[in-house]
Enzyme design. Structure first.
Site, PDB file in Angstrom:
ATOM      1  N   GLY A 272     -23.242  48.948  33.923  1.00  0.00           N
ATOM      2  CA  GLY A 272     -22.793  48.933  32.470  1.00  0.00           C
ATOM      3  C   GLY A 272     -21.731  47.784  31.996  1.00  0.00           C
TER       4      GLY A 272
ATOM      5  N   GLU B  90       6.895  59.664  34.246  1.00  0.00           N
ATOM      6  CA  GLU B  90       7.485  59.954  32.641  1.00  0.00           C
ATOM      7  C   GLU B  90       7.372  61.621  32.470  1.00  0.00           C
ATOM      8  OE1 GLU B  90       3.532  58.164  31.472  1.00  0.00           O
ATOM      9  OE2 GLU B  90       2.513  60.367  31.568  1.00  0.00           O
TER      10      GLU B  90
ATOM     11  N   HIS C 279      -0.867  60.063  26.752  1.00  0.00           N
ATOM     12  CA  HIS C 279      -1.525  60.457  27.803  1.00  0.00           C
ATOM     13  C   HIS C 279      -1.719  62.021  27.845  1.00  0.00           C
ATOM     14  CE1 HIS C 279       0.410  57.130  30.736  1.00  0.00           C
ATOM     15  NE2 HIS C 279      -1.055  56.715  30.298  1.00  0.00           N
TER      16      HIS C 279
END
Lengths: 381, 291
Positions: free
Chosen positions: B18, B210, B248
């Site tokens: 790819g 986070e 996210h």
């Protein structure tokens, strides 16, 4: 994607979970017709994506069809926490003997869904979790085998639920089947009602769909309501940006979720407040940056823009080109501070030389200078 | 000299034919990563960047010794590709795909746990790098310098940022692992901290967390009980609102779970210094190492 109660109940019913007879109505006339077909006392419930509808007056009982018309008239058009009610669910009112809670959440601590069950139903489960955590029984579901009836019975018994245990467990398994059947990231029945006649029914429900799995449920896209989303969020999603509207006045653009989150923190640290989160992703070219800046500046709350790019795969000169295009088209009506570092940063500096755009080596410097400028100009107010 | 990967690590690239797979194969080869084979169903027999392509991981394994695989296939196919590598017995699998359904990853992570000796890193991560030896990911090579600080991060760009800042201060890294921004990931802080703890060539660890979940809290507890080396932490998203996904999929405060306050509190309790800004990561690391 958040679903309305009526949509969540449609899905639950599809997976065999008993829900009260009812339908969504957009006008008092429709509400009346639904109440006629239900033929019993109904409850008229505002369908808005916000909690606390009951307290805000968005849930009312109606003893007959004419009352359903009146209550629907009251609720439709009502403002609940800044959202206008455009539709109501008209559903058969249930005779409540007991109200329980039953929900499935994505739980990273167990790397699976956790089933949560509580005798304290009909109230905000987050409050129960905060005030009386022992009132919630938790069970980590094996994501491959799924929730089995015996497990559901054990959880129900452990939680102290009373009533027909087989039917209660069956509802929990139905909730699980719905959850995995539609790829939900959250699925709740609250309250799970034991009626005075001893039936078990899902009187209210909430489902959030996993956006990453929507492509395999094309039929569920019909549930998306673009008008319920912030117009800038809709536009951003068309560009493929991760964008979140926030309530400050400094526009923030960056590459990478962590970097953008940190930029918001830095803006707050130096006395500002972010108006948005916008991640342009990796490897962005000039046109993507151009679209991002243009989008952020469409927000009337934005009084200045911080562009924070760490050039890795993304090239700083491409970012500069995008910003220069905004400048040339006269879009840059607000102060802009840029911080670029990494790949092709020298080229970016050359391109931006003599241009009215401030460029800084660190995000702290860029944010400090921008926030000071905007605050001094009265932007904060 | 590092954890998980070094200059001897023999790598398979899944999805090598790819656009992304071919591009990053070139970049990894330039860095010196020992890529020995590629795979793409139906493209067996081709050659990409001088690397032989096989129809399956099993076919590639029959011809080559493979220590690690990195997956460049679209998010809808990436969970399946991960299981393919796991069942073919690849011990270390890097899944960088962003946008995989959470249910798929729960099932993949669960299944991999039942296969002894197989470790998954990611998804939604940049991969990992042992600077100067092996780059097994999509990170820009130039920001990493070899040295003695280990790094674990939920964020890709913050990893680059922190590594670059450390490098500018003359501090290099032993191994840097991007564990990914998804809620369900194969490897988390508490899987990697023990490895750095035992690695003779790591003197300190920087962990970049986070909002969302309680991985940082669990890490803090582990550190307070077992960690022999200094740890410096950074928590992103301190000003993020509740209930909003910050880019996210895993950066989401649900109710009272996953707040920055809870993570900062846990770090303080474990006596882990927390950098308030990215720049402070460098200061704290220098101080800790007596530089």
């Amino acid at each position: 994607m958040k679903l309305h109660e009526y949509q969540a109940k449609e899905l639950l019913a599809r997976f065999g979970v008993p829900v009260p007879a009812g339908k969504v109505a957009f006008t008092p006339e429709e509400a009346k017709a639904i109440a006629v077909s239900v033929g019993k006392m109904t409850v008229i419930k505002a369908q808005v994506h916000v909690g606390g509808r009951g307290k805000a007056g968005g849930v009312k009982l109606a003893k007959d069809a004419n009352e359903a018309f009146d209550r629907a008239s009251d609720i439709l058009g009502m403002d609940i926490k800044g959202l206008t009610v455009k539709k109501v669910l008209v559903a058969e009112a249930v005779d409540i003997a007991k109200e329980y809670y039953c929900g499935l959440i994505v739980d990273r601590n167990v790397q699976s869904y956790t089933l949560m069950v509580s005798k304290e139903g009909g109230v905000d489960i987050e409050e129960v979790a905060a005030n009386n955590p022992d009132a919630i029984t938790r069970f980590a579901i094996d994501p491959i085998r799924g929730l089995r009836p015996f497990e559901a019975r054990e959880v129900a018994l452990k939680a102290g639920l009373e009533g027909n245990i087989n039917k209660i467990a069956s509802m929990m398994v139905g909730l699980w089947n719905t959850c995995v059947g539609v790829d939900a990231s959250l699925a709740e029945i609250n309250p799970l009602v034991v009626t005075t006649a001893g039936d078990i029914i899902a009187a209210d429900a909430k489902i959030d769909l996993d956006d990453n799995a929507l492509s395999r449920h094309p039929e569920l896209m019909a549930y998306r309501e673009l008008e319920a989303e912030h117009p800038l969020e809709v536009e951003a999603s068309a560009f493929g940006f991760a964008y979140v509207k926030l309530d400050g006045y400094i526009g923030v653009i960056g590459n990478g979720a962590g970097l953008v989150m940190t930029s918001l923190d830095v803006v707050a640290r130096v006395g500002g407040k972010a108006a948005n989160f916008l991640d342009i992703g990796g490897g962005a070219k000039a046109d993507i940056v151009y679209n991002a800046v243009k989008l952020v500046l469409k927000d009337p709350d934005v009084k200045g823009v911080l562009i924070n790019i760490f050039g890795g795969i993304t090239r700083a000169d491409e970012v500069a080109k995008g910003v220069i295009r905004c400048l040339e088209e006269g879009i840059l009506t607000k102060p802009v501070a840029m911080r670029v570092a990494g790949t092709a940063v020298e080229e970016a500096h050359v391109l931006l030389e003599g241009k009215p755009i401030n460029i800084y080596p660190t995000m702290m410097q860029a944010a400090t200078s921008l926030v000071n400028e905007v605050n001094a100009a009265g932007g904060k107010a | 000299m590092s954890i998980l990967v070094n200059k001897e690590t023999r790598v398979l690239v899944q999805g090598i034919t790819g656009r992304e797979g071919a591009f990053h194969t070139e970049k990894m080869l330039e860095y010196g990563t020992k890529i020995v084979a590629g795979s793409t169903p139906g493209k067996g027999g081709q050659v990409v960047q001088g690397i032989p392509v096989y129809n399956s991981v099993t076919e590639a394994r029959a011809k080559h010794e493979i220590d690690a695989s990195i997956i460049f296939v679209p998010p809808a196919a990436a969970p399946d590709a991960t299981l393919e590598a796991a069942h073919a017995g690849v011990p270390l699998i890097i899944n960088i795909a962003e946008g995989m359904p959470v249910l798929d990853m729960m099932r993949v992570v669960k299944e991999i746990k039942s296969l002894p000796g197989v470790r998954l890193i990611g998804g939604n991560c940049p991969g990992l790098i042992t600077p100067g030896e092996c780059k097994l990911g999509i990170m820009p090579a130039s920001t990493f310098k070899a040295g003695r600080v280990g790094m674990i991060s939920r964020s890709g760009t913050l990893t680059y940022e922190a590594s670059a800042m450390l490098a500018a201060a003359g501090i290099g890294c032993s191994t840097v692992v991007g564990i990914g921004g998804d809620p369900i990931i194969g490897t988390t802080f508490i899987d990697l901290l023990p490895m750095f703890n035992e690695d003779p060539d790591t003197d300190a660890v920087v962990m970049i967390g986070e909002i969302g979940g309680a991985d940082e809290e669990m890490a803090a507890e582990w550190i307070s009980k077992h960690m022999k080396k200094p740890v410096i932490a950074f928590i992103s998203g301190r000003t993020a609102p509740k209930g909003k996904r910050m880019g996210h999929a895993g950066a989401l405060i649900m109710g009272n779970v996953g707040t920055a306050e809870s993570k900062l509190e846990a770090m303080a309790k474990a006596n882990v210094p927390v950098a308030d800004t990215m720049d402070q990561i460098v200061e704290l690391t220098k101080k800790t190492l007596g530089l």
